[in-house]
Structure formats: structure tokens, C-alpha cells
Design a protein around this motif. Sequence first.
Motif, short mmCIF file in Angstrom:
data_model
loop_
_atom_site.label_atom_id
_atom_site.label_comp_id
_atom_site.label_asym_id
_atom_site.label_seq_id
_atom_site.Cartn_x
_atom_site.Cartn_y
_atom_site.Cartn_z
N THR A 147 28.95 85.63 -36.27
CA THR A 147 27.54 85.90 -36.51
C THR A 147 27.43 87.22 -37.27
O THR A 147 28.24 88.13 -37.11
N VAL A 148 26.41 87.31 -38.11
CA VAL A 148 26.09 88.52 -38.85
C VAL A 148 24.62 88.83 -38.61
O VAL A 148 23.76 87.99 -38.85
N ALA A 149 24.35 90.02 -38.11
CA ALA A 149 22.98 90.42 -37.76
C ALA A 149 22.34 89.40 -36.82
O ALA A 149 21.15 89.09 -36.93
N GLY A 150 23.14 88.85 -35.91
CA GLY A 150 22.64 87.92 -34.91
C GLY A 150 22.52 86.49 -35.36
O GLY A 150 22.17 85.63 -34.55
N GLU A 151 22.84 86.20 -36.62
CA GLU A 151 22.69 84.84 -37.15
C GLU A 151 24.04 84.16 -37.31
O GLU A 151 24.98 84.76 -37.85
N PRO A 152 24.17 82.89 -36.85
CA PRO A 152 25.41 82.15 -37.13
C PRO A 152 25.67 82.10 -38.63
O PRO A 152 24.75 82.01 -39.44
N THR A 153 26.95 82.14 -38.97
CA THR A 153 27.32 82.43 -40.36
C THR A 153 28.46 81.53 -40.80
O THR A 153 29.38 81.25 -40.04
N ASN A 154 28.41 81.08 -42.07
CA ASN A 154 29.52 80.35 -42.66
C ASN A 154 30.76 81.26 -42.77
O ASN A 154 30.63 82.45 -43.06
N PHE A 155 31.92 80.67 -42.56
CA PHE A 155 33.15 81.44 -42.77
C PHE A 155 34.28 80.49 -43.12
O PHE A 155 34.23 79.30 -42.83
N GLU A 156 35.30 81.03 -43.76
CA GLU A 156 36.55 80.33 -44.01
C GLU A 156 37.69 81.27 -43.63
O GLU A 156 37.61 82.48 -43.85
N HIS A 157 38.72 80.70 -43.04
CA HIS A 157 39.84 81.52 -42.58
C HIS A 157 41.14 80.91 -43.10
O HIS A 157 41.50 79.79 -42.73
N SER A 158 41.82 81.63 -43.95
CA SER A 158 43.07 81.15 -44.51
C SER A 158 44.01 82.33 -44.68
O SER A 158 43.65 83.33 -45.31
N GLY A 159 45.19 82.22 -44.09
CA GLY A 159 46.15 83.31 -44.19
C GLY A 159 45.61 84.56 -43.53
O GLY A 159 45.17 84.56 -42.39
N ARG A 160 45.63 85.68 -44.27
CA ARG A 160 45.13 86.96 -43.76
C ARG A 160 43.62 87.07 -43.88
O ARG A 160 43.01 87.90 -43.20
N GLU A 161 43.00 86.26 -44.73
CA GLU A 161 41.60 86.48 -45.09
C GLU A 161 40.64 85.64 -44.25
O GLU A 161 40.73 84.41 -44.21
N ILE A 164 33.58 85.71 -44.96
CA ILE A 164 32.32 85.53 -44.25
C ILE A 164 31.18 85.46 -45.26
O ILE A 164 31.08 86.30 -46.16
N ASP A 165 30.33 84.47 -45.09
CA ASP A 165 29.22 84.22 -46.01
C ASP A 165 27.91 84.30 -45.24
O ASP A 165 27.43 83.30 -44.69
N PRO A 166 27.30 85.48 -45.14
CA PRO A 166 26.08 85.62 -44.35
C PRO A 166 24.95 84.75 -44.87
O PRO A 166 24.92 84.35 -46.05
N ALA A 167 23.99 84.46 -43.99
CA ALA A 167 22.84 83.65 -44.37
C ALA A 167 22.01 84.32 -45.45
O ALA A 167 21.34 83.65 -46.24
N ALA A 168 22.00 85.63 -45.51
CA ALA A 168 21.28 86.38 -46.53
C ALA A 168 22.14 87.56 -46.94
O ALA A 168 22.99 88.03 -46.19
N ASP A 169 21.91 88.05 -48.15
CA ASP A 169 22.67 89.18 -48.64
C ASP A 169 22.47 90.40 -47.75
O ASP A 169 21.41 90.57 -47.13
N VAL A 176 25.04 96.89 -39.94
CA VAL A 176 25.02 95.46 -39.65
C VAL A 176 26.05 95.19 -38.55
O VAL A 176 27.16 95.73 -38.60
N ILE A 177 25.69 94.35 -37.59
CA ILE A 177 26.62 93.96 -36.54
C ILE A 177 27.24 92.61 -36.90
O ILE A 177 26.53 91.63 -37.12
N VAL A 178 28.57 92.59 -36.95
CA VAL A 178 29.32 91.36 -37.20
C VAL A 178 30.10 91.03 -35.93
O VAL A 178 30.83 91.89 -35.42
#
Length: 513
Positions: A147-161, A164-169, A176-178
Motif C-alpha cells: 500500500t502507498v498512502a493507505g491505498e492498495p497498489t500495483n507492484f511487480e517483483h522480479s529479482g532484486r527489484e 511499485i506503481d501507486p494509484a496516483a503520482d 508518504v507511508i509505504v
Amino acid sequence: MSTRRQVTALPFLTSLTVAALVAAGCSSTSSTSGTGDLSSEAVTTSTSSDPTTTETATPDDTTPEDTGAATDGDGSGQGSGVSGADSAGDPLFPGVGNGGYDVLDYQLDLRVERPTVSGVASLTIVPTQPLDTFNLDLIGLDVDTVTVAGEPTNFEHSGRELSIDPAADLAPATEVIVVVEYHGNPVPIDDPAGPAALGWYTEPAGTFVVAEPTGAATWFPCNDHPTDKATFEFRVTVPSDEVAVASGVLADTVDNGDGTSTWVWQMADPMATYLASVVTGEFELIEEPPIGETQVRHVVPAGQGDRLGPILARQRPMLELFAQRFGPYPFDSHGSAVVESNLGFAALENQTLSIYDAQFMGVFVPDEFTDRVMAHELSHQWFGDAVSVATWGDIWLNEGFATWSEYYWVEQSGVDPWVGPSPNLGPLVDLAAPNLFDENVYVRGGFTLEALRRTVGDDVFFEILQTWVERHSGSVASTSDFLDLVQELAGDTPTQLVEEWLNAPQMPALPPR
């Protein structure tokens, strides 16, 4: 790091003798490539059975609350954010760390049930640019939610990376709380400097962390580079008959009434991720009287307090001497963690909780060697921990300073340690990752400082060291910063001397006393 390289550089012990001690007491069980390649692909290959696996979570179709934390990059609603870099830009480790934000604080809530760990990491970050996506480092663990700023958030996890794709910029200069929920069986990764593996270790008696330079991401999501220091709180839940000790000061212990206890440790001073430490398992906690305002505690294997406590107590006069020479001890607590494991090296300077292999603590080596290792690691609290390297290529600022401090401690016994180094130790610039902890970094680094000391005298020399800590404590500094300080406080000739010691193809001769 009083490590695999440094232990071969002790004038009191021949290389052959030390090599035999290392082989007898500390042979590593890990394998390493020695390539220094910590790109996302390389790390994925070494830590995951399926390097193509990604994890994706889709947020609800809801509008985030207008908290000021998650907005379009310029507040205009035009989506002007850009992606944060997936690297901190370190020349030696181009795949490590990230850009586009600073971490202010980590709140790590861990449940340790060997060999598994489940965690909730709450990071307070401040974007340094408008962000539409950003990355954290995390290796080999499964991410459940972000979650980012309390909102569920898109993410991808591959290798070390962990991308995170927040709902808004995210707007710059706004906290910001992640929050990342994750779980898995953390395992160490190959160390590009070899021979020990890096990260979270699980042993029959418990767990501990050895992360320098790039292994913090094996156990929590982070910006894994010294340039992004932060404060920490560790909430570690373990079975009630075990202990959990971490960097910082013990704030609370809670009996959860279900056969587990939660230990809460707080590190109020900025800390690089690789220096964060947690030790759990069948250990005993030794508390010593404070030194001034500094709390002193150690953690040792269960049943070894009587043997190890007196050895660890020998650090007290070291701390007092170094505080006189380098300035006040920089943290609220000091201590050591002794573990029984074939690490492949003697010790590592985790912040306020240096870790030592029990086999090196007065068992396989003479007492003077044990004291030298402890002096080395203790001095790192000033040089490496309080003041950290701007890039890993500046590592002599850690290890050379700690080696000089170790030798200075030996001086106090009336023995001259400044004899016997090889004249063929190479320069301290243009290092490669596999050479990060080679002998020249330690010994030539330490002798560089001794050459400076003999040129400017003790008064100016210790003024340089104290000013170095005062100016850069809680942050990072570079070799250029050190040269600028020598120029400021000592002038042209000493600065040119240090430059020669750093750059000359062969190690210069020490100036006479």
C-alpha cells in the motif's frame, strides 16, 4: 569489516598462521561467483528457482483520500510523475539501491519461526521528484500486499527489484507511508567480494544478519545503499523461550500470551541498511553498566555468558579511549553479538551490535588478536557507521580508518605496530567489487592515516578525525571530502601526501616519527 581479507594483515601474526586459524575455525560453506554482478537478473538467478516469476496485486477501483501524500507530480492532475531510478548509481554495484526518493524511517514488524519469516515493513519516504513508479530492493521473499498512502497498489517483483506503481503520482517533498507485507524463507546471497554469503542466516540455534555490502534486501524491502540512511524500529516476535536483539535501544518486551514474545528495539540515529542487525534464538543477553549515557549490552550463545562476557567487557577501555580521540561515541547503545557459525571471517560492524564468530573469541587465536578485532569493529561505529561511504569505492574510509584505530590501540601497550607491511600493496582507487576487502584497503588505508599523522602531528591529526565525524555523522562522505578537510586543516603538503598514498602504484614509505 574485520573479515577474510583483514585477518591476513596483522603484523603480530604471520599470514600462514592466520590462514591456518581461518581454515581451522572459520571455513565458509557458501559459494560465490566473485563477479561483482549484482544486477537484477544475476541476483534473481542466484536466489530464485524461477527467475521469470513476477507478483502482481491490483488495487481496488477507489479514489485515494486527499492527504497530500499521493497526488499528480505537480498537483495539476496531469500525471507528470516519472519513474524513480532502479539503482543508486554506485559504480561498483550498479544494480543496487534506487533513486527518486529518500527513506526517513523503517518500521519492521517481524515474526521469526525458523526458517521462515513473515514481515510488515512500513517505510516513510519523501520523493525527491514527482514519482509515478519507484523501486525497493527485496530478494527471494514473497510479497503479499503493498500500500502507498493507505491505498492498495500495483507492484511487480522480479529479482532484486520490487517495482511499485501507486494509484496516483507522488509529490516531491511530501512524506508518504509505504507498507509492504511479505513472507518467506530468507537465504543469503553470494557476496561479490567473497567468500561469505550476505544476508539473513538461519542456524540451528537462531538467526542473525551479515549484510555488508548488499545483503540487507534478503530480509526487508529497502533502499539498499549507504547514501539513503534512515531511523529504524524493530518489532521482533519469537518463541517466549528465545530472545530477539536488534540495533539500538530496547524499548519494550511484550508477552503475547500465546507462547511468543515481542521485542521492540529503536535506532534513533540514521543507519545504512547494511548495518541493520537482528539476532534471534537461543541466546542470552548480557547487560553491562552504561558508559556515560551509552547503554551497553551483548548477546551470546546460551550457556557461554561466563566465557564470553569478560572478553567482551575488554571493549570498555577501547570505547573510552576512542571517545577521547574521535569525539563522543555516536550512538545511544553499544554491544556485540557472538554467534556460532562458519562465517569465513571474524566480525562485522553492525551498527551498535557488531557481530563476532564465537570461534574467534579467545579460542583459536591469541588474546591480543581478539582485542585487535574488537578495537577494529568498535572504531567502525565512528568510521563506517556514523560516517558512511558515499560510494563503495570509498571503502578505505571505513577499513583504513578502522585498521589505523586497531593499530593505535596496540600502541597503548607500548608495542610498535607500524612495521612489516608489504611494499607491494596496491593503490586505494579504482577498486573492483571482488577487491573491496583486499589487504591494501585495510593496511595501506591505515598506513595512509599514519603517514598523515606523522606529517601533521597528533594535535592536527585528531582535529581532522574529530571534525570528520562532527561534519558527516549521520550521513555519508567521500575521499574527495576527506582531501578537502585535510586541505582545510593542514594545508597543501599533507594533502599531497595523502593523494600520493591513495594513488601511487606502489605503497610509499612511512615518514619518520
